[in-house]
Motif scaffolding. Structure first.
Motif, PDB file in Angstrom:
ATOM      1  N   ARG A  35      11.592   9.491   5.050  1.00  0.00           N
ATOM      2  CA  ARG A  35      10.480   8.641   5.261  1.00  0.00           C
ATOM      3  C   ARG A  35       9.118   9.000   3.686  1.00  0.00           C
ATOM      4  NH1 ARG A  35      12.528   8.920   9.554  1.00  0.00           N
ATOM      5  NH2 ARG A  35      11.060   9.459  11.118  1.00  0.00           N
ATOM      6  N   SER A  36       8.532   8.413   4.279  1.00  0.00           N
ATOM      7  CA  SER A  36       7.113   8.163   2.714  1.00  0.00           C
ATOM      8  C   SER A  36       6.285   7.432   3.250  1.00  0.00           C
ATOM      9  CB  SER A  36       8.044   7.368   1.323  1.00  0.00           C
ATOM     10  OG  SER A  36       8.229   5.849   1.604  1.00  0.00           O
ATOM     11  N   LEU A  37       4.840   7.908   2.007  1.00  0.00           N
ATOM     12  CA  LEU A  37       3.629   6.971   2.747  1.00  0.00           C
ATOM     13  C   LEU A  37       3.209   6.344   1.530  1.00  0.00           C
ATOM     14  CD1 LEU A  37       1.224   7.613   4.795  1.00  0.00           C
ATOM     15  CD2 LEU A  37       0.592   8.972   3.276  1.00  0.00           C
ATOM     16  N   VAL A  38       2.884   4.807   2.070  1.00  0.00           N
ATOM     17  CA  VAL A  38       2.503   3.768   0.826  1.00  0.00           C
ATOM     18  C   VAL A  38       0.658   4.873   1.195  1.00  0.00           C
ATOM     19  CG1 VAL A  38       1.566   1.294   0.893  1.00  0.00           C
ATOM     20  CG2 VAL A  38       3.841   2.506   1.632  1.00  0.00           C
ATOM     21  N   SER A  39       0.051   4.503   0.024  1.00  0.00           N
ATOM     22  CA  SER A  39      -1.094   5.343  -0.504  1.00  0.00           C
ATOM     23  C   SER A  39      -2.000   4.099  -1.016  1.00  0.00           C
ATOM     24  CB  SER A  39      -1.349   6.374  -1.706  1.00  0.00           C
ATOM     25  OG  SER A  39      -2.302   5.593  -2.423  1.00  0.00           O
ATOM     26  N   LEU A  40      -3.075   4.205   0.708  1.00  0.00           N
ATOM     27  CA  LEU A  40      -4.226   2.252   0.248  1.00  0.00           C
ATOM     28  C   LEU A  40      -4.495   2.335  -0.751  1.00  0.00           C
ATOM     29  CD1 LEU A  40      -2.510   2.112   3.454  1.00  0.00           C
ATOM     30  CD2 LEU A  40      -4.804   1.730   3.940  1.00  0.00           C
ATOM     31  N   GLY A  41      -4.938   3.719  -1.550  1.00  0.00           N
ATOM     32  CA  GLY A  41      -5.993   3.161  -2.556  1.00  0.00           C
ATOM     33  C   GLY A  41      -5.248   2.806  -3.730  1.00  0.00           C
ATOM     34  N   THR A  42      -3.594   3.834  -4.668  1.00  0.00           N
ATOM     35  CA  THR A  42      -3.430   3.712  -5.612  1.00  0.00           C
ATOM     36  C   THR A  42      -2.062   2.976  -5.941  1.00  0.00           C
ATOM     37  OG1 THR A  42      -3.453   5.653  -6.123  1.00  0.00           O
ATOM     38  CG2 THR A  42      -1.672   5.166  -7.571  1.00  0.00           C
ATOM     39  N   GLU A  43      -1.552   2.307  -5.150  1.00  0.00           N
ATOM     40  CA  GLU A  43      -0.911   1.374  -4.644  1.00  0.00           C
ATOM     41  C   GLU A  43      -1.712   0.047  -4.808  1.00  0.00           C
ATOM     42  OE1 GLU A  43       3.030   2.285  -2.701  1.00  0.00           O
ATOM     43  OE2 GLU A  43       2.172   4.265  -2.500  1.00  0.00           O
ATOM     44  N   LYS A  44      -2.426  -0.236  -3.936  1.00  0.00           N
ATOM     45  CA  LYS A  44      -3.058  -1.245  -3.905  1.00  0.00           C
ATOM     46  C   LYS A  44      -4.151  -1.850  -5.140  1.00  0.00           C
ATOM     47  CE  LYS A  44      -6.321  -4.409  -0.485  1.00  0.00           C
ATOM     48  NZ  LYS A  44      -7.241  -4.816  -1.732  1.00  0.00           N
ATOM     49  N   MET A  45      -4.516  -0.613  -5.812  1.00  0.00           N
ATOM     50  CA  MET A  45      -5.280  -1.231  -6.736  1.00  0.00           C
ATOM     51  C   MET A  45      -4.340  -1.637  -8.280  1.00  0.00           C
ATOM     52  SD  MET A  45      -7.547   1.688  -9.316  1.00  0.00           S
ATOM     53  CE  MET A  45      -5.507   3.315  -9.876  1.00  0.00           C
TER      54      MET A  45
ATOM     55  N   THR B 237      -2.150   7.283  11.629  1.00  0.00           N
ATOM     56  CA  THR B 237      -1.093   6.369  11.107  1.00  0.00           C
ATOM     57  C   THR B 237      -0.849   5.153  11.951  1.00  0.00           C
ATOM     58  OG1 THR B 237       0.589   8.430  10.513  1.00  0.00           O
ATOM     59  CG2 THR B 237       1.309   6.190  11.414  1.00  0.00           C
ATOM     60  N   THR B 238      -1.022   3.899  10.793  1.00  0.00           N
ATOM     61  CA  THR B 238      -1.310   2.480  11.716  1.00  0.00           C
ATOM     62  C   THR B 238      -0.268   1.976  11.803  1.00  0.00           C
ATOM     63  OG1 THR B 238      -2.578   2.209   9.558  1.00  0.00           O
ATOM     64  CG2 THR B 238      -3.249   2.817  11.162  1.00  0.00           C
ATOM     65  N   HIS B 239       0.540   2.045  11.017  1.00  0.00           N
ATOM     66  CA  HIS B 239       1.928   0.727  11.048  1.00  0.00           C
ATOM     67  C   HIS B 239       3.427   1.730  10.242  1.00  0.00           C
ATOM     68  CE1 HIS B 239      -1.674  -1.173  10.294  1.00  0.00           C
ATOM     69  NE2 HIS B 239      -0.617  -2.610  10.042  1.00  0.00           N
ATOM     70  N   ARG B 240       4.257   1.534  11.032  1.00  0.00           N
ATOM     71  CA  ARG B 240       5.744   2.067  10.199  1.00  0.00           C
ATOM     72  C   ARG B 240       6.542   0.710  10.597  1.00  0.00           C
ATOM     73  NH1 ARG B 240       3.590   4.900  14.947  1.00  0.00           N
ATOM     74  NH2 ARG B 240       4.039   7.100  14.406  1.00  0.00           N
ATOM     75  N   PHE B 241       7.252   0.878   9.233  1.00  0.00           N
ATOM     76  CA  PHE B 241       8.483   0.159   8.581  1.00  0.00           C
ATOM     77  C   PHE B 241       9.174   0.798   8.508  1.00  0.00           C
ATOM     78  CE2 PHE B 241       3.940  -1.753   7.989  1.00  0.00           C
ATOM     79  CZ  PHE B 241       4.238  -3.023   8.905  1.00  0.00           C
TER      80      PHE B 241
ATOM     81  N   GLU C 273      -2.975  -5.285   3.500  1.00  0.00           N
ATOM     82  CA  GLU C 273      -4.504  -5.969   3.475  1.00  0.00           C
ATOM     83  C   GLU C 273      -5.301  -6.031   4.917  1.00  0.00           C
ATOM     84  OE1 GLU C 273      -5.071  -7.213   0.411  1.00  0.00           O
ATOM     85  OE2 GLU C 273      -3.758  -7.095  -0.450  1.00  0.00           O
ATOM     86  N   GLN C 274      -4.176  -5.861   5.851  1.00  0.00           N
ATOM     87  CA  GLN C 274      -4.700  -5.923   7.247  1.00  0.00           C
ATOM     88  C   GLN C 274      -6.641  -4.909   6.832  1.00  0.00           C
ATOM     89  OE1 GLN C 274      -2.160  -4.868  10.318  1.00  0.00           O
ATOM     90  NE2 GLN C 274      -0.314  -6.597   9.150  1.00  0.00           N
TER      91      GLN C 274
ATOM     92  N   ILE D 228       0.427   3.920   5.747  1.00  0.00           N
ATOM     93  CA  ILE D 228       1.522   3.239   6.373  1.00  0.00           C
ATOM     94  C   ILE D 228       3.413   3.860   6.407  1.00  0.00           C
ATOM     95  CG2 ILE D 228       2.930   0.936   5.479  1.00  0.00           C
ATOM     96  CD1 ILE D 228       0.017   0.384   4.560  1.00  0.00           C
ATOM     97  N   LEU D 229       3.591   4.124   7.063  1.00  0.00           N
ATOM     98  CA  LEU D 229       4.484   5.047   6.931  1.00  0.00           C
ATOM     99  C   LEU D 229       5.926   4.296   7.029  1.00  0.00           C
ATOM    100  CD1 LEU D 229       4.133   7.959   9.455  1.00  0.00           C
ATOM    101  CD2 LEU D 229       4.274   8.267   7.105  1.00  0.00           C
ATOM    102  N   LEU D 230       7.318   4.571   5.695  1.00  0.00           N
ATOM    103  CA  LEU D 230       7.952   3.601   5.374  1.00  0.00           C
ATOM    104  C   LEU D 230       9.075   4.806   6.111  1.00  0.00           C
ATOM    105  CD1 LEU D 230       7.564   1.931   1.936  1.00  0.00           C
ATOM    106  CD2 LEU D 230       7.396   1.063   4.047  1.00  0.00           C
ATOM    107  N   ASN D 231       9.943   4.453   6.418  1.00  0.00           N
ATOM    108  CA  ASN D 231      11.338   5.074   7.249  1.00  0.00           C
ATOM    109  C   ASN D 231      12.535   4.881   7.022  1.00  0.00           C
ATOM    110  OD1 ASN D 231      12.659   6.698   9.867  1.00  0.00           O
ATOM    111  ND2 ASN D 231      12.862   4.678  10.289  1.00  0.00           N
TER     112      ASN D 231
END
Length: 716
Positions: free
Chosen positions: A34-44, A337-341, A354-355, A361-364
C-alpha cells in the motif's frame, strides 16, 4: 517494476517501468502493498510542474536569484542548459509506503517477511535506510499503517508545541495532517479547536472530539478562540494549512495567551509583525518534516544509527509512536480515506486529487512474485537498433545530474550505447530513454558480464570508484572513471595492482579540463615560451555544508580529494613534467575547519611552480575558476573556461558556452579505443601521480587542522 514519477518541466505524472533499485548497506528492500498519496506535498509538486516559466520563477524567488548569479559567472547558455536539465529530470513521487521486507543486511533488525512502514516512494519495490522504517504491529492493517508517515509529520509538530494535559490548542487547517493532529492532541489530553472552510472536514474534527470554526460561514476564528479559551487566550496554535497569506500567522498570534506557542507544519506566508510577538513574548517554530535527522545525509542516506543521546525522538521513533496510537485505537484512519485505486490505475488517483472531497487516497499494489519483479532489474527494455558501423560498446554506471548534463549529451558518434545503470534504477531508465541506450538497470554485475560492452564509464559516489575500476578491469573492460580515482592510499594501491595485472585494459580518469579548448590554446601559446613556468589556479568553489556527502570522508573523501584533484592535474598538464613536491596549507578556524579552504603549492622537476587556491569562503558573484600562467615575460589567462587571452602578446579565444572539455575528453577516449595499441589520452602514470599527490595534499591539510583543537572539533 512500475513506479510513479513527476516531470517538473511540464507537470506530467507518469506511471513507468523502471529497474528494481539496488539495496545499499544499512538499507532494506521492501515489496510494496500500500501507499498513501500526500495531497499537500505531491499536489504542490504537480502544480509547480504544470506552471509556466513565469509561474515557476514566481514560486521560487531564491532559485531565480541563483540563476541570475550563475548567468553572471558561467554565461547565459550554460545556465539555460543547467536549468533545462534540472526541469527535464522526472522525480519520484510519494513518501508513505507500506510493504514486506524481502532483502536486508545479515544483522538487520528486520527479518525477511516483516511488515514495515517507510518513507519509500510509490513503487512496486523500494529500498530505504533502516532508520526510516518501522515494524507494523500485527493488529494494524496495511491501509491504516499507510497513514504513519503523514501522522509522524503532525506528531513532530505537536512535539515542538509541547502541549500538556488540559491545555487548549488550535489546529488551523483540517486537511489530512490537521485531522490526524486533532486526534493526537485529544489523545494527549488537550482541548482542541479546529479551523477550516470545509464542512466535511469540520464534521470529522467534531467526531474526533474537537470544537470547530467554519470559515465558510463567516465565523471569526479569533473571536471563537477567545470564547474557547474563556478570554485567556489559547496555549498553542498548530498551523497545518497551506496558503500564501500572512493572515494566518497574525491570527495565530492574536489568539495566543501571553507566552503562547505557535508551530508551523504547513506552508504559509511569513511576513511576521514584530508587535504580534513582542507584546506577548510568543514563541514560533517551524517543524522539520517527520523528525530530527530527516535531512541528515550522514545518517539517513547511509542508514546509520544515531549516536546514543544524539536525539530523543528520531523519525523512526515517531513512526513507531503513530503506529502505537493506531494499534490502541486512539488514531482512526478509516474515516480519512476517500479513494482507493489499484496501482495500475494510480494516475486516476492523481486525477482525484483535484476533487473537492479528496483526502486519503490509497494505492493498492498487486500481489506479484518477487522473482518476477527482480527479473526486471536488468535489462528493462530494448531501445534503438545499433548500426553495424559502431565499434565501441559503452555502458554507464551512474546516472546522476553530472552524468546526464555533462557526459551523456557529449557522447561522440561511432559508439554502441549499450546500457546505463543506477542504484535506484529510476534515473537510469530516464537517461536510457532520453539518450537512446539499449537497456537500463541497476545491476553492475550484469554490465561486467555483457560481452558486447567494451567501455565502462563509472560516475558513482567517490568511495565506490576504486573497487568498481578494479572489477571492471578484471572483467576485461576498458574504464573511464570520474574523479577521484581513490579516496585513500589503500584504494589507490588496489588500482595500481589491478593495472599491473590487467595491462591490456585502458584506464582514463575524468580530468576534462586538459581537453578544454581554452587549455589547448594556452598550451599552444606556451610552445613559444620555453623555460620554467609559474601557474596560479584560483577556484572560488563556494561553501558546501558539512553534512553534504562530498564532505563525508568515508563517502566523498572531502573536497580536496574530490574536486581539487582537477586543478592539480591541470597544473601538471600545463607545466608538462613530474611533480616533485607538495605543500598544502588550510585556513584554520571556523570557516576553514572542513579543510576545503586551502592553498596547495607544487614544485616540478624542471623548476616550475604552481599554486592552487581552493577557496570555499568567497562570493558567488566572483568567477568560479581562473587560471593564470606566467612564462617568459607573458601571462596566459583562462577566465572561467569562457574566455582565454594572451597578455604580453597577441591572442584571445572565447566560446559561446562555458567549455571545460567534456566533449573533447570523451571524443579522445573513444578515438583511442578504436585504434589498437593506441596510448590513453591521459597517460596512466600521470593519473596515478596526480592521484597520489592529491592524497598527500589532503593528508597535510588534515594534519594541520588536527593541530588546532577548535578546528578539529568542528571538522569532526
Amino acid at each position: 517494476m512500475k513506479q510513479i514519477l513527476q516531470h517538473l518541466g511540464n507537470g506530467e505524472t507518469l506511471l513507468v517501468e523502471v529497474p528494481c533499485p539496488v539495496r545499499g548497506q544499512g538499507a532494506v528492500r521492501i515489496q510494496s502493498t500500500r501507499s498513501l498519496v500526500s495531497l499537500g506535498t505531491e499536489k504542490m509538486l504537480i502544480d509547480f510542474g504544470k506552471g509556466g516559466w513565469l509561474a515557476k520563477a514566481r514560486s521560487q524567488p531564491e532559485k531565480v536569484k541563483q540563476v541570475l548569479a550563475k548567468i553572471k559567472t558561467d554565461g547565459l547558455w550554460s545556465t539555460v542548459d543547467a536549468v533545462k536539465a534540472k526541469l527535464d529530470t522526472p522525480i519520484p513521487l510519494g513518501y508513505c509506503n507500506v510493504g514486506r521486507v524481502v532483502d536486508t543486511d545479515v544483522h538487520s533488525r528486520f527479518a525477511q517477511g516483516t511488515r514495515v512502514v517507510s518513507n519509500g516512494p510509490h513503487a512496486e519495490m523500494v529500498c530505504v535506510p533502516e532508520n526510516l522504517c518501522a515494524r507494523i504491529p500485527d493488529s494494524v492493517s496495511d491501509e491504516a499503517a499507510a497513514y504513519t508517515v503523514v501522522g509522524a509529520i503532525g506528531l513532530q509538530g505537536i512535539r515542538l508545541l509541547n502541549p500538556t494535559l488540559g491545555e487548549r490548542v488550535v489546529v488551523s487547517g483540517l486537511g489530512l495532517i490537521g485531522l490526524l493532529c486533532v486526534q493526537m492532541l485529544r489523545a494527549n489530553g488537550c482541548e482542541v479547536l479546529g479551523i477550516d472552510y470545509d464542512a466535511k472536514k469540520l464534521e470529522l474534527a467534531r467526531s474526533f472530539g474537537a470544537k470547530t470554526v467554519d470559515l465558510s460561514a463567516g465565523q471569526d476564528p479569533v473571536q471563537a478562540a477567545e470564547a474557547f479559551s474563556a478570554g485567556v487566550g489559547v496555549d498553542g496554535v498548530l498551523i497545518t494549512a497551506s496558503t500564501k497569506s500572512d493572515q494566518l500567522m497574525h491570527q495565530a498570534a492574536t489568539m495566543c495567551r501571553k507566552r503562547g506557542r505557535i508551530v508551523l507544519v504547513g506552508v504559509v506566508g511569513l511576513n511576521l509583525s514584530r508587535a504580534d510577538f513582542y507584546e506577548k513574548e510568543l514563541s514560533f517554530q517551524v517543524s522539520c518534516s517527520y523528525g530530527p535527522g530527516r535531512y541528515d545525509s550522514n545518517y539517513e542516506q547511509r542508514g546509520l544509527d544515531y549516536p546514543i543521546g544524539f536525539v530523543r525522538w528520531t523519525e523512526q521513533r515517531n513512526f513507531e509512536a503513530v503506529l502505537s496510537l493506531i494499534e490502541q485505537g486512539k488514531l482512526q484512519t478509516e474515516p480519512l480515506t476517500t479513494h482507493r485505486f489499484e496501482f495500475d490505475q494510480a494516475l486516476d488517483g492523481y486525477a482525484a486529487i483535484e476533487q473537492s472531497n479528496a483526502m486519503g487516497i490509497l494505492l493498492n499494489y498487486p500481489e506479484q512474485a518477487l522473482a518476477e519483479l527482480m527479473r526486471q532489474s536488468f535489462p528493462v527494455a530494448s531501445r534503438l537498433p545499433i548500426n553495424v558501423s559502431e565499434r565501441v560498446g559503452v555502458a554507464f554506471v551512474g546516472a546522476g545530474a553530472f552524468t546526464t548534463r555533462m557526459l551523456l549529451p557529449n557522447l561522440p558518434a561511432g559508439i554502441a550505447r549499450k546500457a546505463i545503470i543506477s542504484g535506484s534504477g529510476v534515473s537510469a531508465a530516464q537517461a536510457a530513454q532520453k539518450f537512446n541506450f539499449e537497456t537500463s538497470g541497476s545491476d553492475f554485475q550484469a554490465v561486467l558480464d555483457d560481452p558486447t560492452i567494451d567501455l565502462v564509464c563509472i560516475t558513482t559516489p567517490h568511495h565506490t570508484h576504486a573497487a568498481m575500476v578494479c572489477q571492471a578491469l578484471q572483467a576485461g573492460k576498458h574504464v573511464f572513471v570520474e574523479k577521484p580515482l581513490a579516496i585513500n592510499e589503500d584504494q589507490l594501491q588496489s588500482v595500481r595492482d589491478a593495472l599491473s595485472q590487467y595491462s591490456n585494459q585502458r584506464l582514463m580518469l575524468g580530468f576534462n579540463r586538459r581537453f578544454s579548448p581554452h587549455t589547448q590554446q594556452v598550451v599552444k601559446w606556451l610552445a613559444a615560451t620555453p623555460g620554467s613556468k609559474s601557474v596560479v589556479v584560483t577556484v572560488n568553489a563556494g561553501a558546501i555544508p558539512a553534512e553534504h556527502w562530498t564532505q563525508q570522508m568515508a563517502v566523498g573523501g572531502g573536497r580536496i580529494i574530490g574536486e581539487a584533484c582537477h586543478f592539480i592535474d591541470l597544473a601538471r598538464f600545463l607545466i608538462g613534467c613530474e611533480i616533485q613536491s607538495v605543500d598544502a596549507i588550510p585556513m584554520t578556524g571556523h570557516a576553514g575547519s572542513l579543510g576545503d579552504t586551502a592553498s596547495i603549492q607544487l614544485g616540478f622537476a624542471d623548476g616550475s611552480i604552481a599554486t592552487i587556491h581552493y577557496f570555499a569562503n568567497g562570493s558567488a558573484q566572483y568567477p568560479k575558476e581562473r587560471v593564470e600562467v606566467f612564462a617568459a615575460g607573458k601571462v596566459m589567462q583562462i577566465d572561467n573556461f569562457r574566455k582565454s587571452k594572451l597578455i604580453g602578446g597577441k591572442g584571445s579565444h572565447s566560446t559561446r558556452r562555458q567549455d571545460k572539455g567534456h566533449r573533447a575528453e570523451l571524443a579522445a577516449l573513444i578515438e583511442a579505443l578504436g585504434v589498437p595499441d593506441a596510448a590513453s589520452p591521459i597517460p596512466v602514470s600521470e593519473i596515478l601521480e596526480v592521484s597520489a599527490v592529491t592524497l598527500q595534499a589532503d593528508q597535510q591539510i588534515r594534519r594541520a587542522l588536527a593541530s588546532f583543537p577548535a578546528s578539529s572539533q568542528a571538522d569532526s
